[in-house]
Design an enzyme around this catalytic site. Structure first.
Site, PDB file in Angstrom:
ATOM      1  N   LYS B 242       2.021  29.846  49.891  1.00 32.68           N
ATOM      2  CA  LYS B 242       3.178  30.356  50.645  1.00 32.68           C
ATOM      3  C   LYS B 242       4.358  30.613  49.705  1.00 32.68           C
ATOM      4  CE  LYS B 242       5.695  29.388  54.892  1.00 32.68           C
ATOM      5  NZ  LYS B 242       5.998  28.410  55.941  1.00 32.68           N
ATOM      6  N   ASP B 243       4.549  29.718  48.761  1.00 32.69           N
ATOM      7  CA  ASP B 243       5.628  29.911  47.794  1.00 32.69           C
ATOM      8  C   ASP B 243       5.368  31.133  46.917  1.00 32.69           C
ATOM      9  OD1 ASP B 243       7.126  27.855  48.690  1.00 32.69           O
ATOM     10  OD2 ASP B 243       6.542  26.419  47.152  1.00 32.69           O
TER      11      ASP B 243
END
Ligand code: FES
Lengths: 183, 416, 252
Positions: B242-243
């Protein structure tokens, strides 16, 4: 780390293959991207355009007397210009190149026999060899002597004895009347 | 915390037995339990960290081609732009990177404000974050001086002169900061030294920030602590991916500026070499410092025997320091603004107030801008000193779900 | 929290409009520069003519000391052309072995020759006004190329009642309207090698193009690289999004 990615479970073989494909595709693009973005940082440390474009050095040869050596600066390095004596030229020409560590004919190194122009950087580890001033030792072969680890160069700047692997480099030169352009 | 895996690779096992770096990474980055309901607003912490790394890397190579001397600084920067291989790219990334860094950090900070991430037991985590912000400001300011343009020079003059407001020892302190009787070569030289040093201080502070974070783990949009393993997911692969996705989005927008509008955030005056004899008509700091600059200028009157200049300086520093006291000024037991109907409104008013301050900071100090700036400054402090303490007492919060799972069962509140 | 994002976007927009305003003179009208936009490049013929204008007009007062002759290679000048252009000036070099300065013909590696030895000399020769260096001029002025073009074509008779000081000239777009530089461009002021008619507009257009290049010689490469990089980032981000969806799908 590879053993831990496995527990993001996929449903059945199809999903697993698709995810693996996506994972590989993404990782490859990502890896290439990181590689490409590091290159500018690395390349910025290479010589910059203004350094590469540094003007060549032009030297007037007329004041140099026979037997005299002068040092000029070219690309930040010393360049030795020696007005060789007849003896020195003879000594340099008499050597059989086969016997040398780095075989080269004197005629190739000095297009005009009375002028020997070499980069004054020892090919061993970069010290400046002695022999450019009258008071200095010229080594066993009458050329130059590198004090750092004892390399001896002859009157053609060729390595004759000691740890250096190569002859002193000859820079690109163009004679123009009594002047010479280096670089 | 799950036990570290038994490392299969014998070399890894050998090292890990003696210095457990691999287990450490595994615990802190791979297996690290994270609330499963974090929204995209939680991306900005790691994004800030990545931008910091980009800044350090580009900064180091820029420093190799930069000359910190008043006679050469401006030209050496332009030489980087013209002759150093990819120099223009590296400089524009570094220059716009400062803005990107502040964008990420400000979003990160406002996310913390919204979801009450500063409340017990995360007070130290929060305070360290504010210290990071302060250090960033100092670093950014000194970096701005290095190109030695007109804005560089006059920003340095104005900001260092703030210290002359200190009674009695003010003047000696300014001379000490300058290393002379005006901003000159010694000043530029030391600013360069400090601009190189401070990012590493920030890195150290980030480490402490993360250390504190990993003690009590991340807050989350619901604002209640995780209660069961079911509410936690390992950091890797869920939040790493996600990052990374968030990083892709950030880079896309960031690089749009770098490649197509690299000078958008720069005052043209900074492409005029510094001239100690001529001040530009309108000097402004970089956008990320404007709200604080507005607070500095808002104080135009002496209070009692204290001169306006001194109060302005105190007000400006207090406006940041007051953030450190927020964990105690906010008296509400509820963390997330989701369950604080009035705070939610107050939050946006405060946000708008910060924008107004930014606008005022960018405007010339004349006409209506002065009283507006004063009102906005008063509200800024009022928010912390009056609104927050009272709100916690008088606000009636909505029922807070007892757990994250309970909250996630609710329709339409998934958070993104 | 979406609202948050919108407000933030608005705030950024605000910052942008802010930095564009605040100047005492009217904003110079925007020109359709071929180098505008994400694909824009410097027109090579404009550049060549612009160099002619700079060398024949501007160079008598304004230096360009951050630009070297060799930089012209970046916009299509051949090595021979550059050598000829550089050799047209005498530059001071030295000291030589006798410790004396000497002058020689310019070389490609030299910077553009400055008309004055130092700022004091420049002032002395120009009634106390300092002709600024032009190396980064379009980056150093609000409005960039548009402003420069406006300034070069903005010499007018002052409006009735406007008092122009001794030695000053009225210019529509110069802040305060009074500029020390007299109108530099006059109809037919230079002779273009390519036969283009040298109107004031034409010369202003050309020299502005040339000076924009001087300010941002990296622009073309920057935009070209930018498009490629953004494309890669876009694909990578899309892939990352797909991967994120897949990894997270296992959770629900
Ligand atoms: S460097 Fe000359 S002998 Fe080693």
């Amino acid at each position: 780390m590879s053993d831990t990615t496995a527990h993001a479970a996929g449903h059945g073989d199809d999903a697993t293959t698709r995810r693996d494909f996506l994972l590989y595709a993404t990782s490859s693009v990502g890896a290439i991207g990181v590689g490409l973005s590091v290159w500018p940082l690395v390349d910025s440390m290479n010589p910059a355009a203004d350094v590469r474009a540094l003007a060549s050095t032009e030297v007037d040869l007329s004041p140099i007397q026979v037997g005299q050596t002068i040092t000029v600066v070219w690309r930040g390095k010393p360049v030795f210009i020696r007005h060789r004596t007849a003896d020195e030229i003879k000594a340099a020409g008499a050597v059989n190149p086969e016997d040398l560590v780095d075989p080269q004919l004197d005629a190739v190194r000095a297009a005009k026999p009375e002028w020997l122009i070499v980069v004054g950087v020892c090919t061993h580890l970069g010290c400046v060899p002695l022999g450019y001033a009258p008071s200095q030792p010229k080594g066993d072969f009458g050329g130059w002597f590198c004090p750092c680890h004892g390399s001896h160069y002859d009157t053609s700047g060729r390595i004759r004895k000691g740890p250096a692997p190569k002859n002193l480099a000859v820079p690109p030169i163009v004679f123009n009347g009594t002047t010479v352009k280096i670089g | 915390m799950t036990p570290a895996p038994v490392w299969k690779n014998p070399i890894v096992r050998w090292i890990d037995y003696r210095l457990p770096v691999f287990s450490f990474i595994h615990h802190q980055l791979v297996d690290y339990p994270t609330p499963r309901n974090l929204s995209y607003w939680w991306n900005f912490g790691s994004l800030s960290g990545i931008v910091l790394v980009i800044m350090v890397m580009t900064g180091i190579v820029l420093a190799m081609s930069y000359t910190p001397h008043v006679d050469h600084a401006f030209d050496s920067v332009e030489r980087i732009m013209r002759d150093v291989n990819y120099g223009w790219l590296i400089r524009y990334v570094h220059m716009n990177g400062a803005s990107a860094f502040f964008v990420c950090v400000y979003i990160h900070l406002f996310r913390g404000l919204y979801y009450g991430s500063y409340k017990a037991p995360r007070e130290i985590l929060w305070i360290v974050g504010i210290v990071i912000l302060l250090t960033m400001m100092a670093t950014a300011f000194m970096g701005y001086v290095l190109p030695w343009g007109q804005m560089s020079f006059w920003a340095a003059t104005v900001i260092t002169n703030l210290f002359s407001a200190i009674p009695l020892i003010g003047e000696p302190i300014v001379a000490w900061l300058w290393g002379g009787f005006s901003i000159d070569n010694p000043t530029l030289n030391r600013f360069f030294a400090l601009h190189y040093l401070l990012p590493f201080v920030i890195l150290g502070l980030v480490f402490v920030h993360l250390w504190a974070l990993h003690i009590h783990k991340s807050n989350n949009p619901v604002g209640v602590e995780t209660k069961s393993a079911r509410e936690e997911i390992p950091f890797h692969p869920y939040y790493t991916i996600k990052d990374l996705f968030g990083l892709g989005v950030l880079l896309f927008f960031f690089l749009c500026f770098v490649f197509f509008a690299p000078n958008m955030f720069v005052e043209p005056d900074n492409y005029i070499p510094a001239n100690p004899l001529v001040t530009p008509a309108h000097i402004v700091p970089e956008w990320y410092l404007m709200p604080f600059y507005a607070i500095l200028r808002a104080i135009t009157f002496d209070i009692w025997f204290i001169p306006a200049k001194l109060i302005g300086v105190i007000a400006m520093f207090s406006s940041i320091v007051i953030l450190m006291l927020l964990p105690w000024l906010d008296t509400s037991p509820v963390r997330s603004a989701r369950y604080r109907p009035i705070y939610k409104q107050v939050y946006w008013i405060f946000f708008a107030d910060c924008l107004v301050l930014g606008y005022i900071g960018a405007s010339p100090p004349e006409g209506w801008y002065i009283p507006i700036g004063q009102i906005a400054t008063a509200y800024y402090f009022g928010h912390f000193l009056i609104v927050m303490p009272l709100l916690g007492i008088f606000e009636r919060p909505l029922p807070v779900p007892e757990s994250i799972t309970a909250a996630m069962g609710m329709p339409k509140e998934a958070g993104r | 929290m979406i609202r948050f994002g919108l407000v933030l976007a608005a705030a950024l927009g605000l910052g942008v409009t802010l930095s564009a305003e605040a100047s005492e003179a009217p904003k110079a009208p925007a020109q359709a520069w071929p180098f505008n936009g994400p694909l824009g490049t410097y027109d090579r013929n404009d550049l060549r003519r612009g160099l002619t204008v700079y060398r024949n007009v501007c160079a008598s007062c304004h230096s360009l000391h951050l630009v070297s002759y060799r930089h012209l290679a970046g916009v299509g000048f051949t090595e021979e052309e550059i050598k000829t252009i550089a050799a047209a000036v005498e530059v001071e070099d030295g000291p030589n072995d006798q410790g004396e300065k000497f002058s020689r013909a310019g070389r490609p590696a030299d910077r553009f020759k400055s008309p004055f030895a130092n700022p004091q000399a420049a002032r002395a020769a120009n009634n106390g006004a300092f002709p600024p260096d032009l190396s980064v001029i379009t980056k150093a002025r609000k409005g960039g190329p548009d402003y420069l073009y406006g300034l070069l074509t903005g010499y007018k008779n002052p409006p009735a009642g406007f008092k122009v000081l001794e030695g000053m000239n009225y210019n529509e777009y110069f802040p305060g309207h009074q500029i020390a530089m007299p109108a530099p461009l006059n109809e037919g002021g230079v002779e273009y090698p390519d036969g283009t008619k040298s109107t004031v507009q034409q010369m202003a257009h050309d020299v502005t193009t040339f000076l924009s290049w001087a300010s941002e010689p990296e622009m073309e490469e920057r935009k070209r690289m930018g498009l490629k990089v953004l494309m890669v980032i876009f694909v990578l981000t899309a892939l990352l999004y797909g991967l994120k969806r897949q990894i997270w799908a296992a959770l629900h």
